[in-house]
Design an enzyme around this catalytic site. Sequence first.
Site, PDB file in Angstrom:
ATOM      1  N   HIS A 188      31.750 -25.342  16.043  1.00  0.00           N
ATOM      2  CA  HIS A 188      32.591 -24.327  15.753  1.00  0.00           C
ATOM      3  C   HIS A 188      32.545 -23.354  16.709  1.00  0.00           C
ATOM      4  O   HIS A 188      31.521 -23.062  17.182  1.00  0.00           O
ATOM      5  CB  HIS A 188      31.997 -23.481  14.489  1.00  0.00           C
ATOM      6  CG  HIS A 188      32.068 -24.415  13.149  1.00  0.00           C
ATOM      7  ND1 HIS A 188      33.095 -23.818  12.338  1.00  0.00           N
ATOM      8  CD2 HIS A 188      31.268 -25.361  12.480  1.00  0.00           C
ATOM      9  CE1 HIS A 188      32.823 -24.858  11.067  1.00  0.00           C
ATOM     10  NE2 HIS A 188      31.836 -25.552  11.357  1.00  0.00           N
TER      11      HIS A 188
ATOM     12  N   HIS B 101      31.565 -31.668  14.550  1.00  0.00           N
ATOM     13  CA  HIS B 101      32.170 -30.715  15.049  1.00  0.00           C
ATOM     14  C   HIS B 101      31.571 -29.313  15.440  1.00  0.00           C
ATOM     15  O   HIS B 101      30.726 -29.135  14.675  1.00  0.00           O
ATOM     16  CB  HIS B 101      33.392 -30.154  14.192  1.00  0.00           C
ATOM     17  CG  HIS B 101      32.924 -29.822  12.590  1.00  0.00           C
ATOM     18  ND1 HIS B 101      32.577 -30.863  11.897  1.00  0.00           N
ATOM     19  CD2 HIS B 101      32.665 -28.910  12.117  1.00  0.00           C
ATOM     20  CE1 HIS B 101      32.278 -30.312  10.739  1.00  0.00           C
ATOM     21  NE2 HIS B 101      32.254 -29.135  10.763  1.00  0.00           N
TER      22      HIS B 101
END
Length: 139
Positions: free
Chosen positions: A102, A100
């Site tokens: 951010h 992922h």
Amino acid sequence: MSDDCIFCSIVAGDIPARVVAETDDALAFLDANPMARGHTLVIPKGHHQRIADLSRAESRAVFDLVHELAPAVEDAVDADAHTIGVNDGPDAGQEVPHAHVHIIPRFEGDGGGPIHVAAGDRPDLGDDELDEIADAIAE
Ligand code: AMP
Ligand code: ZN
């Protein structure tokens, strides 16, 4: 899909998330424990732990969505800038083992720092060592 992965469960719609964007291969939603107003995560829909594990198409999908969303996030919360970062691997602080990115909105005087603080102590490297490292990466 990994059965015990919280982000795979979000992709599958089994647990709720504040989804802000979706494409064929990527999903973006608000971080549940935000570092700043608007803190957003962009993930591949497929389960892979590390950025290098993504296919080229998935990598493009994730980083294209980051490119598109970062200014939208910044605008939405009236931020002054944003920090984009990946904790890529447990030793870099990755807690959720589904890759992922951010997007963290930044505000003047927010008490944060540049991404350099994430790396800890600076090594003292001479020219020879820098040359060796550059060669090893280029190989
Ligand atoms: P990392 O340390 O890079 O693995 O960060 C994982 C991030 O996922 C943290 O910022 C958490 O707040 C966030 N997070 C964990 N569970 C959820 C969830 N169910 N929905 C949204 N964000 C989450
Ligand atoms: Zn997963």
